[in-house]
Design a protein around this motif. Structure first.
Motif, short mmCIF file in Angstrom:
data_model
loop_
_atom_site.label_atom_id
_atom_site.label_comp_id
_atom_site.label_asym_id
_atom_site.label_seq_id
_atom_site.Cartn_x
_atom_site.Cartn_y
_atom_site.Cartn_z
N ALA A 192 0.66 -1.46 0.39
CA ALA A 192 -0.16 -0.19 0.04
C ALA A 192 0.50 1.04 0.10
N ASP A 193 1.72 1.12 0.71
CA ASP A 193 3.16 2.41 0.70
C ASP A 193 3.65 2.47 -0.85
N ARG A 194 3.28 1.82 -1.22
CA ARG A 194 4.36 1.87 -2.91
C ARG A 194 3.69 2.38 -3.89
N LEU A 195 2.67 1.68 -3.04
CA LEU A 195 1.05 2.54 -4.47
C LEU A 195 0.71 3.86 -4.18
N ALA A 196 0.79 4.29 -2.85
CA ALA A 196 0.87 5.65 -2.44
C ALA A 196 2.02 6.85 -3.67
N GLU A 197 2.77 6.20 -3.46
CA GLU A 197 4.15 5.66 -4.15
C GLU A 197 3.80 6.75 -5.84
N VAL A 198 3.32 5.79 -6.22
CA VAL A 198 2.34 5.52 -7.97
C VAL A 198 1.25 6.19 -8.18
N GLU A 199 0.84 6.57 -6.26
CA GLU A 199 -0.66 7.62 -7.05
C GLU A 199 -0.41 9.01 -6.96
N GLN A 200 1.04 9.30 -6.70
CA GLN A 200 1.78 10.74 -7.12
C GLN A 200 1.94 10.93 -8.63
N ASP A 202 0.16 10.98 -10.55
CA ASP A 202 -0.88 11.55 -11.33
C ASP A 202 -2.19 11.71 -10.25
N PRO A 203 -2.36 11.85 -9.46
CA PRO A 203 -3.49 12.44 -8.07
C PRO A 203 -4.61 11.84 -8.81
N ASP A 204 -4.74 13.23 -9.94
CA ASP A 204 -6.14 12.67 -10.08
C ASP A 204 -7.15 11.56 -11.42
N LEU A 205 -5.71 10.97 -12.05
CA LEU A 205 -5.43 9.84 -12.68
C LEU A 205 -6.35 8.42 -11.71
N ILE A 206 -5.10 8.21 -10.90
CA ILE A 206 -5.26 6.88 -10.23
C ILE A 206 -5.77 7.09 -8.52
N ARG A 207 -6.13 5.79 -8.86
CA ARG A 207 -6.57 5.25 -7.65
C ARG A 207 -5.58 3.87 -8.00
N THR A 208 -5.93 3.35 -5.81
CA THR A 208 -5.16 2.59 -5.81
C THR A 208 -5.76 1.29 -5.26
N VAL A 209 -5.26 -0.62 -5.18
CA VAL A 209 -5.50 -0.96 -5.03
C VAL A 209 -4.81 -2.38 -4.01
N ALA A 210 -4.58 -2.27 -2.55
CA ALA A 210 -3.98 -2.88 -2.50
C ALA A 210 -4.11 -4.58 -2.55
N LEU A 211 -3.23 -5.75 -2.95
CA LEU A 211 -3.83 -6.98 -2.51
C LEU A 211 -3.40 -7.57 -1.18
#
Length: 353
Positions: A192-200, A202-211
């Motif tokens: 989840a933490d690394r997904l949060a970095e990826v989200e940055q 393009d925060p308007d484009l990206i949403r995340t789902v952690a397995l």
């Protein structure tokens, strides 16, 4: 290793940057590299040091990237932009794929994690002046992503699932989303933490789902549907293992596509009837083509700053094992990594801030 010498139809490239990919290390660990000793590294850029043909001397000193795919160039696959399916398909510094590929691979099995590499002249692409060697080395990753996008066949405004989103292929795909009219990215990964970095990115484009370890098909699909209630139009799947490839199925809408490039050995747990009833296509692929690479060069050179931020690690040649260990342990985030042979471990740039 002795310095390579170019024969007719070949060139020696002085390596300026070589990309690092976990897949090569995985093959080595599995005993799947057919010739040892070998030099790994299929993502290569540099300058032409020498050529085997006098009429090719105009190439000397030119900045190039090396297209890593080897193929016959004449079969039905090669002449229809599908050279990764050629019976002679192999990859410089990486692996053999086709049943008739060993002959060419024997000559070009040594790759770019070295000061010098010998390659076919036909596999050289000139780099635009504004495209640096690091992005030049990583063209192959972006070409793979472009191939996946072409197979996903998205309409503008689409919602796209991207798995293994914290790795090189995941971030390459996400960075290219605007070129393919994607409206929403659902980035799937294990951290989840690394997904949060990826989200940055393009925060308007990206949403995340952690397995999570206790996930099942319904829980993952439910998290995706919470973001996109009607489901995603497609998924581009780079997961190299685990059950996540099966779990994203429920997040894809009726008539959607799943493009898989992760070479995941885990069996799918989806009954064929589910594909049929929901009219969902599962498309397997491996590698971008030369045309995809040329498309990648064009897009990267149009906005190099956008893509160079994806390169998080710059290492000296004698630090390649550090990257190998990081890929294996996932001890620290690593999007794209390149080796610069002119660096020493004392002056390598390491992790970008």
């Amino acid at each position: 290793m002795p310095d390579p010498v170019a024969q007719r139809g070949e060139a020696v490239v002085r390596v300026a940057a070589a990309g690092l990919a976990p897949g090569a290390f995985n093959l080595l660990r599995m005993g799947a590299v057919p010739i040892l000793p070998t030099i790994l590294g299929h993502e290569i850029s540099g300058t032409v040091e020498s050529v085997g043909d006098p009429e090719r001397e105009g190439l000397l000193g030119h900045r190039v990237r090396v297209h890593p795919l080897l193929s016959c160039g004449a079969c039905d696959y090669c002449t229809t932009d599908r050279e990764m399916m050629c019976a002679q398909n192999a990859m410089i510094g990486h692996a053999v794929f086709g049943p008739e590929a060993m002959g060419r691979y024997q000559r070009f099995h040594n790759g770019g994690l070295a000061e010098l590499v010998v390659v076919p002249v036909a596999n050289l692409d000139l780099l635009p002046d504004n495209l640096d060697f690091e992005l030049g080395a990583k063209v192959h990753d972006f070409a793979n992503a472009i191939r996946a996008y072409k197979l996903a066949d998205l309409d503008k405004g689409a919602t796209l699932i991207v798995t293994a989103a914290t790795g090189a292929m995941g971030v390459a795909t996400i960075a290219l989303a605007h070129e393919f009219g994607v409206h929403r990215i659902i980035a799937v990964g294990r951290d989840a933490d690394r997904l949060a970095e990826v989200e940055q990115l393009d925060p308007d484009l990206i949403r995340t789902v952690a397995l999570q370890d206790d996930d099942g098909p319904q829980t993952v699909a439910g998290r995706i549907r919470a973001i996109a209630p009607q489901g995603a139009h497609a998924a581009i799947d780079y997961l190299p293992g685990g059950r996540g490839t099966s779990f994203i199925f429920g997040g894809v809408r009726v008539g959607g596509r799943i493009v898989h490039m992760g070479v995941n050995p885990e069996p799918l747990v989806i009954p064929p009837a589910a594909f049929s009833v929901n009219c969902i296509s599962f498309i397997g692929t491996r590698n971008g083509t030369r045309k995809d690479a040329h498309d990648a060069i064009r897009l990267l050179s149009a906005d190099p700053q956008r893509y160079s931020r994806l390169i998080t690690h710059r290492l000296a040649l004698d630090e390649a094992a550090v990257a190998r260990d990081n890929f294996s342990s996932r001890a620290e985030p690593m999007w794209m990594a390149v080796v610069r042979p002119e660096l020493t471990s004392a002056d390598a740039l390491g992790v970008d801030s």
